[in-house]
Design a protein around this motif. Structure first.
Motif, PDB file in Angstrom:
ATOM      1  N   PHE A   1       0.861  -1.186   0.000  1.00 55.18           N
ATOM      2  CA  PHE A   1       0.000   0.000   0.000  1.00 55.18           C
ATOM      3  C   PHE A   1       0.890   1.227   0.000  1.00 55.18           C
ATOM      4  CE2 PHE A   1      -2.484  -3.273   2.254  1.00 55.18           C
ATOM      5  CZ  PHE A   1      -3.661  -3.259   1.505  1.00 55.18           C
ATOM      6  N   ALA A   2       0.854   2.004  -1.080  1.00 64.25           N
ATOM      7  CA  ALA A   2       1.607   3.255  -1.118  1.00 64.25           C
ATOM      8  C   ALA A   2       0.872   4.280  -0.259  1.00 64.25           C
ATOM      9  CB  ALA A   2       1.729   3.763  -2.546  1.00 64.25           C
ATOM     10  N   ALA A   3       1.607   4.887   0.683  1.00 63.83           N
ATOM     11  CA  ALA A   3       1.015   5.871   1.594  1.00 63.83           C
ATOM     12  C   ALA A   3       2.120   6.764   2.124  1.00 63.83           C
ATOM     13  CB  ALA A   3       0.281   5.178   2.742  1.00 63.83           C
ATOM     14  N   GLY A   4       1.755   7.922   2.590  1.00 59.46           N
ATOM     15  CA  GLY A   4       2.730   8.853   3.117  1.00 59.46           C
ATOM     16  C   GLY A   4       3.394   8.343   4.379  1.00 59.46           C
ATOM     17  N   SER A   5       4.655   8.696   4.569  1.00 62.11           N
ATOM     18  CA  SER A   5       5.363   8.297   5.774  1.00 62.11           C
ATOM     19  C   SER A   5       4.636   8.848   6.988  1.00 62.11           C
ATOM     20  CB  SER A   5       6.797   8.831   5.737  1.00 62.11           C
ATOM     21  OG  SER A   5       7.528   8.375   6.853  1.00 62.11           O
TER      22      SER A   5
ATOM     23  N   SER B   1      13.526  -0.718   0.403  1.00 63.90           N
ATOM     24  CA  SER B   1      12.318  -0.010  -0.026  1.00 63.90           C
ATOM     25  C   SER B   1      12.697   1.133  -0.956  1.00 63.90           C
ATOM     26  CB  SER B   1      11.579   0.534   1.206  1.00 63.90           C
ATOM     27  OG  SER B   1      10.542   1.401   0.835  1.00 63.90           O
ATOM     28  N   THR B   2      11.841   1.370  -1.954  1.00 60.87           N
ATOM     29  CA  THR B   2      12.091   2.472  -2.894  1.00 60.87           C
ATOM     30  C   THR B   2      11.306   3.725  -2.536  1.00 60.87           C
ATOM     31  OG1 THR B   2      10.316   1.654  -4.334  1.00 60.87           O
ATOM     32  CG2 THR B   2      12.566   0.871  -4.783  1.00 60.87           C
ATOM     33  N   GLY B   3      10.521   3.680  -1.476  1.00 59.29           N
ATOM     34  CA  GLY B   3       9.731   4.831  -1.058  1.00 59.29           C
ATOM     35  C   GLY B   3       8.747   4.431   0.014  1.00 59.29           C
ATOM     36  N   PRO B   4       8.091   5.399   0.670  1.00 57.51           N
ATOM     37  CA  PRO B   4       7.163   5.090   1.755  1.00 57.51           C
ATOM     38  C   PRO B   4       6.012   4.204   1.299  1.00 57.51           C
ATOM     39  CG  PRO B   4       7.669   7.440   1.688  1.00 57.51           C
ATOM     40  CD  PRO B   4       8.199   6.850   0.427  1.00 57.51           C
ATOM     41  N   HIS B   5       5.856   3.060   1.954  1.00 58.92           N
ATOM     42  CA  HIS B   5       4.726   2.179   1.686  1.00 58.92           C
ATOM     43  C   HIS B   5       4.647   1.136   2.793  1.00 58.92           C
ATOM     44  CE1 HIS B   5       7.934  -0.457   0.140  1.00 58.92           C
ATOM     45  NE2 HIS B   5       7.071  -1.461   0.201  1.00 58.92           N
ATOM     46  N   LEU B   6       3.525   0.444   2.852  1.00 55.17           N
ATOM     47  CA  LEU B   6       3.340  -0.643   3.805  1.00 55.17           C
ATOM     48  C   LEU B   6       3.298  -1.963   3.057  1.00 55.17           C
ATOM     49  CD1 LEU B   6       2.605  -1.690   6.697  1.00 55.17           C
ATOM     50  CD2 LEU B   6       0.215  -1.516   5.981  1.00 55.17           C
ATOM     51  N   HIS B   7       4.171  -2.899   3.437  1.00 53.30           N
ATOM     52  CA  HIS B   7       4.090  -4.267   2.928  1.00 53.30           C
ATOM     53  C   HIS B   7       3.266  -5.064   3.941  1.00 53.30           C
ATOM     54  CE1 HIS B   7       5.224  -8.044   1.026  1.00 53.30           C
ATOM     55  NE2 HIS B   7       5.455  -8.524   2.249  1.00 53.30           N
ATOM     56  N   TYR B   8       2.164  -5.679   3.462  1.00 47.89           N
ATOM     57  CA  TYR B   8       1.194  -6.341   4.333  1.00 47.89           C
ATOM     58  C   TYR B   8       1.062  -7.809   3.942  1.00 47.89           C
ATOM     59  CZ  TYR B   8      -3.449  -7.208   6.449  1.00 47.89           C
ATOM     60  OH  TYR B   8      -4.513  -7.703   7.167  1.00 47.89           O
ATOM     61  N   GLU B   9       1.244  -8.686   4.901  1.00 45.88           N
ATOM     62  CA  GLU B   9       1.161 -10.135   4.655  1.00 45.88           C
ATOM     63  C   GLU B   9       0.166 -10.772   5.617  1.00 45.88           C
ATOM     64  OE1 GLU B   9       4.968 -11.973   4.983  1.00 45.88           O
ATOM     65  OE2 GLU B   9       5.828 -10.887   3.269  1.00 45.88           O
ATOM     66  N   ILE B  10      -0.420 -11.895   5.178  1.00 50.09           N
ATOM     67  CA  ILE B  10      -1.279 -12.710   6.038  1.00 50.09           C
ATOM     68  C   ILE B  10      -0.849 -14.171   5.910  1.00 50.09           C
ATOM     69  CG2 ILE B  10      -3.622 -13.555   6.449  1.00 50.09           C
ATOM     70  CD1 ILE B  10      -4.741 -10.929   5.662  1.00 50.09           C
ATOM     71  N   TRP B  11      -0.702 -14.844   7.055  1.00 51.05           N
ATOM     72  CA  TRP B  11      -0.429 -16.279   7.090  1.00 51.05           C
ATOM     73  C   TRP B  11      -1.663 -17.019   7.618  1.00 51.05           C
ATOM     74  CZ3 TRP B  11       3.261 -12.794   8.646  1.00 51.05           C
ATOM     75  CH2 TRP B  11       4.535 -12.907   8.088  1.00 51.05           C
ATOM     76  N   ARG B  12      -1.897 -18.195   7.073  1.00 50.80           N
ATOM     77  CA  ARG B  12      -2.891 -19.109   7.640  1.00 50.80           C
ATOM     78  C   ARG B  12      -2.173 -20.418   7.962  1.00 50.80           C
ATOM     79  NH1 ARG B  12      -7.511 -19.129   4.271  1.00 50.80           N
ATOM     80  NH2 ARG B  12      -8.672 -17.876   5.781  1.00 50.80           N
ATOM     81  N   ARG B  13      -2.070 -20.672   9.263  1.00 47.26           N
ATOM     82  CA  ARG B  13      -1.372 -21.862   9.770  1.00 47.26           C
ATOM     83  C   ARG B  13       0.036 -21.974   9.192  1.00 47.26           C
ATOM     84  NH1 ARG B  13      -6.657 -23.035   8.985  1.00 47.26           N
ATOM     85  NH2 ARG B  13      -7.832 -23.616  10.864  1.00 47.26           N
TER      86      ARG B  13
END
Length: 441
Positions: A298-302, A370-382
Protein backbone atom coordinates in the motif's frame (compact mmCIF):
# COMPACT_ATOMS: atom_id res chain seq x y z
CA UNK A 1 -32.70 94.33 12.34
CA UNK A 2 -29.73 92.43 13.58
CA UNK A 3 -29.79 88.60 13.50
CA UNK A 4 -27.59 86.49 15.78
CA UNK A 5 -25.04 84.29 13.93
CA UNK A 6 -26.31 81.08 15.49
CA UNK A 7 -29.82 81.86 14.27
CA UNK A 8 -28.54 82.20 10.71
CA UNK A 9 -26.82 78.83 11.06
CA UNK A 10 -30.05 77.16 12.16
CA UNK A 11 -32.00 78.73 9.25
CA UNK A 12 -29.38 77.56 6.76
CA UNK A 13 -29.49 74.00 8.10
CA UNK A 14 -33.30 73.87 7.84
CA UNK A 15 -33.20 75.29 4.31
CA UNK A 16 -30.73 72.65 3.13
CA UNK A 17 -32.89 69.89 4.57
CA UNK A 18 -36.03 71.24 2.85
CA UNK A 19 -34.25 71.58 -0.49
CA UNK A 20 -33.18 67.94 -0.22
CA UNK A 21 -36.81 66.92 0.24
CA UNK A 22 -36.37 65.83 3.84
CA UNK A 23 -37.84 67.16 7.06
CA UNK A 24 -35.24 67.96 9.66
CA UNK A 25 -35.28 65.60 12.65
CA UNK A 26 -32.96 65.59 15.64
CA UNK A 27 -30.46 62.66 15.73
CA UNK A 28 -31.47 59.69 17.86
CA UNK A 29 -29.00 57.44 19.65
CA UNK A 30 -29.49 53.76 18.86
CA UNK A 31 -29.61 51.37 21.76
CA UNK A 32 -26.52 49.15 22.00
CA UNK A 33 -27.22 45.40 22.06
CA UNK A 34 -26.83 43.85 25.54
CA UNK A 35 -23.40 42.36 26.30
CA UNK A 36 -22.87 38.75 27.32
CA UNK A 37 -21.16 37.98 30.61
CA UNK A 38 -18.09 36.86 28.72
CA UNK A 39 -17.93 40.14 26.74
CA UNK A 40 -18.30 42.12 29.97
CA UNK A 41 -15.42 40.15 31.50
CA UNK A 42 -13.19 40.84 28.49
CA UNK A 43 -13.95 44.57 28.59
CA UNK A 44 -13.30 44.63 32.34
CA UNK A 45 -9.94 42.94 31.83
CA UNK A 46 -9.01 45.52 29.21
CA UNK A 47 -10.07 48.38 31.48
CA UNK A 48 -8.13 47.05 34.46
CA UNK A 49 -5.06 46.44 32.30
CA UNK A 50 -5.19 49.98 30.91
CA UNK A 51 -5.77 51.53 34.33
CA UNK A 52 -3.17 49.41 36.09
CA UNK A 53 -0.32 50.02 33.65
CA UNK A 54 1.97 52.52 35.39
CA UNK A 55 3.58 55.37 33.50
CA UNK A 56 7.04 54.63 32.17
CA UNK A 57 6.26 51.03 31.19
CA UNK A 58 5.78 49.49 27.77
CA UNK A 59 2.59 47.94 26.43
CA UNK A 60 2.03 44.55 28.19
CA UNK A 61 3.49 41.53 26.41
CA UNK A 62 1.86 38.09 26.65
CA UNK A 63 4.34 35.60 28.16
CA UNK A 64 3.27 31.95 28.53
CA UNK A 65 4.72 30.11 31.54
CA UNK A 66 4.93 26.40 32.39
CA UNK A 67 5.94 25.19 35.84
CA UNK A 68 9.12 23.11 35.66
CA UNK A 69 10.01 20.02 37.63
CA UNK A 70 11.01 20.95 41.18
CA UNK A 71 9.76 24.52 40.73
CA UNK A 72 7.09 26.34 42.75
CA UNK A 73 4.42 28.57 41.27
CA UNK A 74 6.12 31.64 42.69
CA UNK A 75 9.47 30.67 41.16
CA UNK A 76 7.78 30.14 37.79
CA UNK A 77 6.22 33.62 37.95
CA UNK A 78 9.60 35.16 38.75
CA UNK A 79 10.97 33.82 35.46
CA UNK A 80 8.88 36.48 33.69
CA UNK A 81 11.28 39.10 35.09
CA UNK A 82 9.14 40.68 37.81
CA UNK A 83 10.48 41.47 41.29
CA UNK A 84 10.49 38.74 44.00
CA UNK A 85 8.08 40.70 46.23
CA UNK A 86 5.64 41.10 43.31
CA UNK A 87 5.78 37.36 42.55
CA UNK A 88 5.00 36.70 46.23
CA UNK A 89 2.03 39.09 46.05
CA UNK A 90 0.68 37.28 42.97
CA UNK A 91 1.02 33.89 44.68
CA UNK A 92 -0.71 35.21 47.81
CA UNK A 93 -3.57 36.61 45.71
CA UNK A 94 -4.08 33.37 43.78
CA UNK A 95 -3.92 31.31 47.00
CA UNK A 96 -7.30 32.79 47.98
CA UNK A 97 -8.88 30.51 45.38
CA UNK A 98 -6.55 27.51 45.10
CA UNK A 99 -3.63 25.76 46.75
CA UNK A 100 -0.65 27.11 44.82
CA UNK A 101 1.67 24.70 46.68
CA UNK A 102 -0.17 21.74 45.13
CA UNK A 103 0.54 22.79 41.53
CA UNK A 104 2.47 20.14 39.62
CA UNK A 105 5.14 20.41 36.96
CA UNK A 106 3.57 21.03 33.57
CA UNK A 107 0.87 23.43 34.80
CA UNK A 108 0.55 26.29 32.30
CA UNK A 109 -0.65 29.86 32.67
CA UNK A 110 -0.47 33.14 30.74
CA UNK A 111 0.99 36.40 32.02
CA UNK A 112 0.93 39.99 30.73
CA UNK A 113 4.21 41.73 31.55
CA UNK A 114 5.21 45.36 31.01
CA UNK A 115 8.88 46.29 30.71
CA UNK A 116 10.40 49.58 31.96
CA UNK A 117 10.99 52.16 29.24
CA UNK A 118 14.66 52.86 28.73
CA UNK A 119 15.66 49.51 30.24
CA UNK A 120 15.86 50.76 33.83
CA UNK A 121 13.95 49.15 36.65
CA UNK A 122 12.05 45.86 36.93
CA UNK A 123 9.21 44.44 34.91
CA UNK A 124 5.64 44.72 36.18
CA UNK A 125 2.95 42.04 36.08
CA UNK A 126 -0.24 43.52 34.61
CA UNK A 127 -2.32 40.33 34.51
CA UNK A 128 -2.28 36.52 34.85
CA UNK A 129 -4.73 33.92 33.57
CA UNK A 130 -4.82 30.26 34.58
CA UNK A 131 -7.32 27.74 33.20
CA UNK A 132 -8.77 25.62 36.02
CA UNK A 133 -11.13 23.51 33.94
CA UNK A 134 -12.39 23.04 30.39
CA UNK A 135 -14.61 26.15 30.71
CA UNK A 136 -13.31 27.86 33.87
CA UNK A 137 -10.34 30.07 34.63
CA UNK A 138 -8.86 32.36 37.28
CA UNK A 139 -7.50 35.81 36.46
CA UNK A 140 -5.31 38.16 38.46
CA UNK A 141 -5.37 41.76 37.22
CA UNK A 142 -4.55 45.22 38.55
CA UNK A 143 -7.38 47.41 39.83
CA UNK A 144 -7.57 51.17 39.30
CA UNK A 145 -5.39 51.84 42.34
CA UNK A 146 -2.73 49.32 41.22
CA UNK A 147 -3.75 46.56 43.65
CA UNK A 148 -4.08 42.94 42.49
CA UNK A 149 -7.61 41.67 41.90
CA UNK A 150 -8.69 38.01 41.69
CA UNK A 151 -11.68 36.84 39.67
CA UNK A 152 -13.06 33.44 38.65
CA UNK A 153 -14.60 33.24 35.16
CA UNK A 154 -16.92 30.49 33.94
CA UNK A 155 -18.14 30.13 30.37
CA UNK A 156 -21.56 28.74 29.61
CA UNK A 157 -21.33 25.20 28.25
CA UNK A 158 -23.69 23.55 25.78
CA UNK A 159 -23.94 19.96 24.59
CA UNK A 160 -24.63 19.63 20.87
CA UNK A 161 -25.63 16.61 18.84
CA UNK A 162 -24.32 17.49 15.39
CA UNK A 163 -25.56 16.17 12.06
CA UNK A 164 -22.70 16.58 9.57
CA UNK A 165 -23.11 15.90 5.85
CA UNK A 166 -20.60 16.28 3.06
CA UNK A 167 -19.12 14.90 -0.14
CA UNK A 168 -15.79 13.11 -0.32
CA UNK A 169 -12.92 15.16 -1.72
CA UNK A 170 -9.75 13.06 -1.61
CA UNK A 171 -9.54 11.09 1.63
CA UNK A 172 -12.79 10.43 3.51
CA UNK A 173 -11.15 11.07 6.88
CA UNK A 174 -9.51 14.31 5.78
CA UNK A 175 -12.76 15.50 4.19
CA UNK A 176 -14.68 14.85 7.41
CA UNK A 177 -12.07 16.74 9.43
CA UNK A 178 -12.28 19.72 7.05
CA UNK A 179 -16.07 19.73 7.42
CA UNK A 180 -15.76 19.95 11.22
CA UNK A 181 -15.75 16.36 12.52
CA UNK A 182 -13.51 15.85 15.59
CA UNK A 183 -10.47 13.63 15.00
CA UNK A 184 -11.81 10.71 17.08
CA UNK A 185 -15.14 10.76 15.20
CA UNK A 186 -13.46 10.83 11.78
CA UNK A 187 -11.18 7.92 12.72
CA UNK A 188 -14.04 5.87 14.17
CA UNK A 189 -16.09 6.28 10.99
CA UNK A 190 -13.09 5.33 8.85
CA UNK A 191 -12.63 2.12 10.83
CA UNK A 192 -16.31 1.25 10.49
CA UNK A 193 -16.41 1.74 6.75
CA UNK A 194 -13.20 -0.25 6.26
CA UNK A 195 -15.22 -3.35 7.28
CA UNK A 196 -17.45 -2.91 4.23
CA UNK A 197 -15.35 -1.04 1.69
CA UNK A 198 -11.90 -1.09 0.18
CA UNK A 199 -11.13 2.49 1.19
CA UNK A 200 -8.84 2.95 -1.82
CA UNK A 201 -10.93 1.41 -4.60
CA UNK A 202 -14.57 1.68 -3.46
CA UNK A 203 -14.70 5.30 -2.28
CA UNK A 204 -14.96 7.91 -5.02
CA UNK A 205 -15.05 11.71 -5.19
CA UNK A 206 -18.51 13.19 -4.44
CA UNK A 207 -19.67 10.10 -2.52
CA UNK A 208 -21.99 11.53 0.16
CA UNK A 209 -21.56 10.78 3.85
CA UNK A 210 -23.46 11.69 7.03
CA UNK A 211 -22.10 11.60 10.59
CA UNK A 212 -24.01 12.19 13.83
CA UNK A 213 -21.88 12.86 16.90
CA UNK A 214 -22.00 14.63 20.24
CA UNK A 215 -19.72 17.39 21.47
CA UNK A 216 -19.55 19.88 24.33
CA UNK A 217 -18.78 23.51 23.40
CA UNK A 218 -18.28 26.75 25.29
CA UNK A 219 -20.17 29.97 24.50
CA UNK A 220 -17.15 31.04 22.41
CA UNK A 221 -17.53 27.94 20.21
CA UNK A 222 -14.52 26.08 21.61
CA UNK A 223 -14.97 22.29 21.69
CA UNK A 224 -14.01 20.93 25.12
CA UNK A 225 -15.18 17.33 24.75
CA UNK A 226 -16.78 14.78 22.45
CA UNK A 227 -18.86 11.70 23.20
CA UNK A 228 -18.16 9.78 20.04
CA UNK A 229 -19.88 8.74 16.84
CA UNK A 230 -23.61 7.96 17.07
CA UNK A 231 -24.35 7.32 13.38
CA UNK A 232 -22.41 7.06 10.13
CA UNK A 233 -23.64 6.60 6.56
CA UNK A 234 -21.70 6.24 3.31
CA UNK A 235 -22.88 4.97 -0.10
CA UNK A 236 -26.13 3.72 1.45
CA UNK A 237 -24.38 1.76 4.23
CA UNK A 238 -25.40 3.01 7.69
CA UNK A 239 -24.23 2.22 11.23
CA UNK A 240 -25.98 2.98 14.55
CA UNK A 241 -24.17 2.99 17.89
CA UNK A 242 -25.69 0.78 20.59
CA UNK A 243 -24.41 -0.97 23.71
CA UNK A 244 -26.08 -4.35 24.33
CA UNK A 245 -26.76 -5.53 27.86
CA UNK A 246 -23.57 -6.88 29.40
CA UNK A 247 -21.27 -5.50 26.67
CA UNK A 248 -18.14 -3.69 27.88
CA UNK A 249 -18.37 -0.94 25.26
CA UNK A 250 -20.74 0.35 22.56
CA UNK A 251 -20.87 -1.43 19.20
CA UNK A 252 -22.27 -0.53 15.78
CA UNK A 253 -25.21 -2.20 14.04
CA UNK A 254 -27.02 -1.82 10.75
CA UNK A 255 -30.70 -0.82 10.59
CA UNK A 256 -31.83 -4.44 11.17
CA UNK A 257 -29.74 -4.91 14.33
CA UNK A 258 -26.93 -6.86 12.70
CA UNK A 259 -23.48 -6.16 14.14
CA UNK A 260 -21.45 -4.46 11.41
CA UNK A 261 -18.12 -5.57 12.84
CA UNK A 262 -16.54 -8.29 10.75
CA UNK A 263 -13.86 -10.56 12.13
CA UNK A 264 -11.30 -8.92 9.82
CA UNK A 265 -11.01 -5.41 8.38
CA UNK A 266 -10.36 -5.38 4.63
CA UNK A 267 -7.24 -3.19 4.91
CA UNK A 268 -4.89 -2.18 7.76
CA UNK A 269 -4.94 1.47 6.61
CA UNK A 270 -7.88 3.80 7.05
CA UNK A 271 -6.96 6.66 4.72
CA UNK A 272 -4.55 8.14 2.20
CA UNK A 273 -3.32 5.04 0.38
CA UNK A 274 -3.47 3.05 -2.85
CA UNK A 275 -2.52 -0.49 -3.77
CA UNK A 276 0.87 -0.23 -5.49
CA UNK A 277 1.64 -3.97 -5.78
CA UNK A 278 -0.67 -6.97 -5.49
CA UNK A 279 -0.08 -10.56 -4.33
CA UNK A 280 1.63 -12.76 -6.97
CA UNK A 281 4.58 -12.77 -9.38
CA UNK A 282 6.01 -9.38 -10.38
CA UNK A 283 9.23 -7.73 -11.47
CA UNK A 284 11.00 -6.84 -8.26
CA UNK A 285 11.63 -3.05 -8.16
CA UNK A 286 15.13 -3.48 -6.66
CA UNK A 287 16.33 -6.95 -7.81
CA UNK A 288 15.03 -6.37 -11.35
CA UNK A 289 13.79 -9.92 -12.02
CA UNK A 290 10.43 -11.70 -11.65
CA UNK A 291 9.80 -12.81 -8.12
CA UNK A 292 6.86 -13.97 -6.03
CA UNK A 293 5.40 -11.09 -4.03
CA UNK A 294 3.81 -12.72 -1.01
CA UNK A 295 1.79 -9.77 0.22
CA UNK A 296 0.16 -6.50 -0.81
CA UNK A 297 1.94 -3.14 -0.92
CA UNK A 298 0.00 0.00 0.00
CA UNK A 299 1.61 3.26 -1.12
CA UNK A 300 1.02 5.87 1.59
CA UNK A 301 2.73 8.85 3.12
CA UNK A 302 5.36 8.30 5.77
CA UNK A 303 3.71 8.40 9.19
CA UNK A 304 0.29 7.15 8.03
CA UNK A 305 -1.24 5.13 10.92
CA UNK A 306 -1.39 1.33 10.56
CA UNK A 307 -4.21 -0.38 12.46
CA UNK A 308 -4.77 -3.97 13.59
CA UNK A 309 -7.40 -5.56 11.30
CA UNK A 310 -8.61 -7.79 14.14
CA UNK A 311 -8.04 -8.47 17.84
CA UNK A 312 -4.78 -10.27 18.51
CA UNK A 313 -1.43 -10.51 20.31
CA UNK A 314 1.87 -9.05 19.10
CA UNK A 315 4.32 -11.87 18.28
CA UNK A 316 7.32 -9.74 17.31
CA UNK A 317 8.26 -6.09 16.77
CA UNK A 318 11.85 -5.92 15.55
CA UNK A 319 14.22 -5.20 12.68
CA UNK A 320 14.07 -7.99 10.07
CA UNK A 321 16.38 -7.76 7.05
CA UNK A 322 14.86 -6.24 3.91
CA UNK A 323 11.52 -5.77 5.72
CA UNK A 324 13.11 -3.05 7.87
CA UNK A 325 11.04 -2.37 10.96
CA UNK A 326 8.77 -5.40 11.14
CA UNK A 327 5.64 -6.21 13.17
CA UNK A 328 3.75 -9.50 13.38
CA UNK A 329 0.40 -10.08 15.13
CA UNK A 330 -1.31 -13.42 15.88
CA UNK A 331 -5.10 -13.52 15.54
CA UNK A 332 -7.74 -16.23 16.03
CA UNK A 333 -8.53 -19.04 13.55
CA UNK A 334 -4.85 -19.67 12.80
CA UNK A 335 -4.32 -16.27 11.13
CA UNK A 336 -1.32 -13.96 11.52
CA UNK A 337 -0.60 -10.59 9.92
CA UNK A 338 2.77 -8.98 9.16
CA UNK A 339 3.76 -5.37 8.45
CA UNK A 340 7.03 -4.28 6.85
CA UNK A 341 9.05 -1.08 6.18
CA UNK A 342 7.50 0.70 9.19
CA UNK A 343 8.85 4.08 10.24
CA UNK A 344 8.07 3.35 13.91
CA UNK A 345 5.83 1.38 16.26
CA UNK A 346 2.94 2.69 18.33
CA UNK A 347 3.59 3.10 22.03
CA UNK A 348 3.73 -0.21 23.89
CA UNK A 349 4.07 -2.44 20.83
CA UNK A 350 6.20 -5.37 21.99
CA UNK A 351 5.90 -9.16 22.05
CA UNK A 352 2.98 -10.25 24.22
CA UNK A 353 1.05 -6.98 23.89
CA UNK A 354 -2.67 -7.48 23.21
CA UNK A 355 -4.26 -5.25 20.56
CA UNK A 356 -7.85 -4.49 19.60
CA UNK A 357 -9.36 -4.30 16.15
CA UNK A 358 -8.82 -0.80 14.74
CA UNK A 359 -6.10 0.09 17.25
CA UNK A 360 -3.09 1.97 15.84
CA UNK A 361 -0.09 -0.37 16.05
CA UNK A 362 2.54 1.29 13.83
CA UNK A 363 3.21 3.93 11.17
CA UNK A 364 4.08 3.70 7.46
CA UNK A 365 7.73 4.24 6.52
CA UNK A 366 10.47 3.22 4.11
CA UNK A 367 12.90 1.22 6.23
CA UNK A 368 14.75 -1.83 4.85
CA UNK A 369 14.80 -2.63 1.13
CA UNK A 370 12.32 -0.01 -0.03
CA UNK A 371 12.09 2.47 -2.89
CA UNK A 372 9.73 4.83 -1.06
CA UNK A 373 7.16 5.09 1.76
CA UNK A 374 4.73 2.18 1.69
CA UNK A 375 3.34 -0.64 3.80
CA UNK A 376 4.09 -4.27 2.93
CA UNK A 377 1.19 -6.34 4.33
CA UNK A 378 1.16 -10.14 4.65
CA UNK A 379 -1.28 -12.71 6.04
CA UNK A 380 -0.43 -16.28 7.09
CA UNK A 381 -2.89 -19.11 7.64
CA UNK A 382 -1.37 -21.86 9.77
CA UNK A 383 2.15 -20.84 8.80
CA UNK A 384 1.53 -20.41 5.04
CA UNK A 385 1.38 -17.03 3.30
CA UNK A 386 -1.96 -16.38 1.57
CA UNK A 387 -3.40 -13.58 -0.56
CA UNK A 388 -4.77 -10.92 1.85
CA UNK A 389 -7.38 -9.91 -0.75
CA UNK A 390 -8.86 -13.42 -0.63
CA UNK A 391 -9.49 -13.59 3.13
CA UNK A 392 -13.18 -14.09 3.85
CA UNK A 393 -14.46 -14.10 7.43
CA UNK A 394 -17.86 -14.23 9.10
CA UNK A 395 -19.62 -11.07 10.22
CA UNK A 396 -21.06 -10.24 13.64
CA UNK A 397 -24.15 -11.44 15.40
CA UNK A 398 -27.76 -10.21 15.13
CA UNK A 399 -29.54 -8.63 18.11
CA UNK A 400 -32.63 -10.38 19.49
CA UNK A 401 -35.14 -10.12 22.34
CA UNK A 402 -34.71 -7.25 24.81
CA UNK A 403 -31.50 -6.08 23.15
CA UNK A 404 -33.26 -5.76 19.78
CA UNK A 405 -36.14 -3.79 21.37
CA UNK A 406 -33.70 -1.43 23.10
CA UNK A 407 -31.74 -1.02 19.86
CA UNK A 408 -34.89 -0.06 17.93
CA UNK A 409 -35.67 2.62 20.53
CA UNK A 410 -32.15 4.05 20.28
CA UNK A 411 -32.29 3.91 16.47
CA UNK A 412 -35.57 5.87 16.53
CA UNK A 413 -33.99 8.51 18.78
CA UNK A 414 -31.00 8.93 16.45
CA UNK A 415 -33.29 9.11 13.41
CA UNK A 416 -35.31 11.90 15.09
CA UNK A 417 -32.09 13.86 15.69
CA UNK A 418 -31.08 13.38 12.05
CA UNK A 419 -34.48 14.60 10.84
CA UNK A 420 -34.26 17.68 13.10
CA UNK A 421 -30.73 18.51 11.94
CA UNK A 422 -29.27 18.12 15.45
CA UNK A 423 -30.06 19.29 18.97
CA UNK A 424 -28.64 21.49 21.77
CA UNK A 425 -28.99 21.55 25.55
CA UNK A 426 -27.20 23.46 28.33
CA UNK A 427 -24.75 21.65 30.58
CA UNK A 428 -24.61 22.15 34.36
CA UNK A 429 -21.05 23.03 35.40
CA UNK A 430 -19.35 21.05 38.12
CA UNK A 431 -16.00 21.31 39.94
CA UNK A 432 -13.20 23.19 38.22
CA UNK A 433 -9.86 21.68 39.08
CA UNK A 434 -8.07 19.67 41.75
CA UNK A 435 -6.80 22.02 44.46
CA UNK A 436 -9.41 24.71 43.80
CA UNK A 437 -11.18 26.00 46.90
CA UNK A 438 -13.68 28.80 47.59
CA UNK A 439 -12.19 32.28 47.78
CA UNK A 440 -11.57 33.60 51.30
CA UNK A 441 -13.04 36.93 52.40
Amino acid sequence: MRIAPHALTAVAAISVALLAGRVYQPAKAEEAPPLTQNQIAVLADQAFAAAGMPAGLTTPEAIPVQIRRGETFEQAVRRTGIAPEEASAVAATLSNAMDVNAMRAGQRFETAISQPRGGRGEARLIGLTMRTGPATQLTVSRSFDGALRLRALEEKVTHETVVLTGKVEGSLTRTARREGAPADVARAAGRLFSHRFDMDRDIRANDEFTYVFGRTVTENGRTIGTDGLLYAELKGVAFYRFQPEGAREPQYFDATGKNTRSAFMRTPLERGFRVSSSFGFRRHPIAGYRKMHQGIDFAAGSGTPVVAPADGVVVEARRWGGYGNWLRIRHSNGLETGYGHLSRYASGMRAGQRVRQGQIVAYVGSTGASTGPHLHYEIWRRGQRINPAGVRTTEGTVLAGADLAAFKAEKARIDRIRAAGGERRPVVQRAAVEGLRPAQG
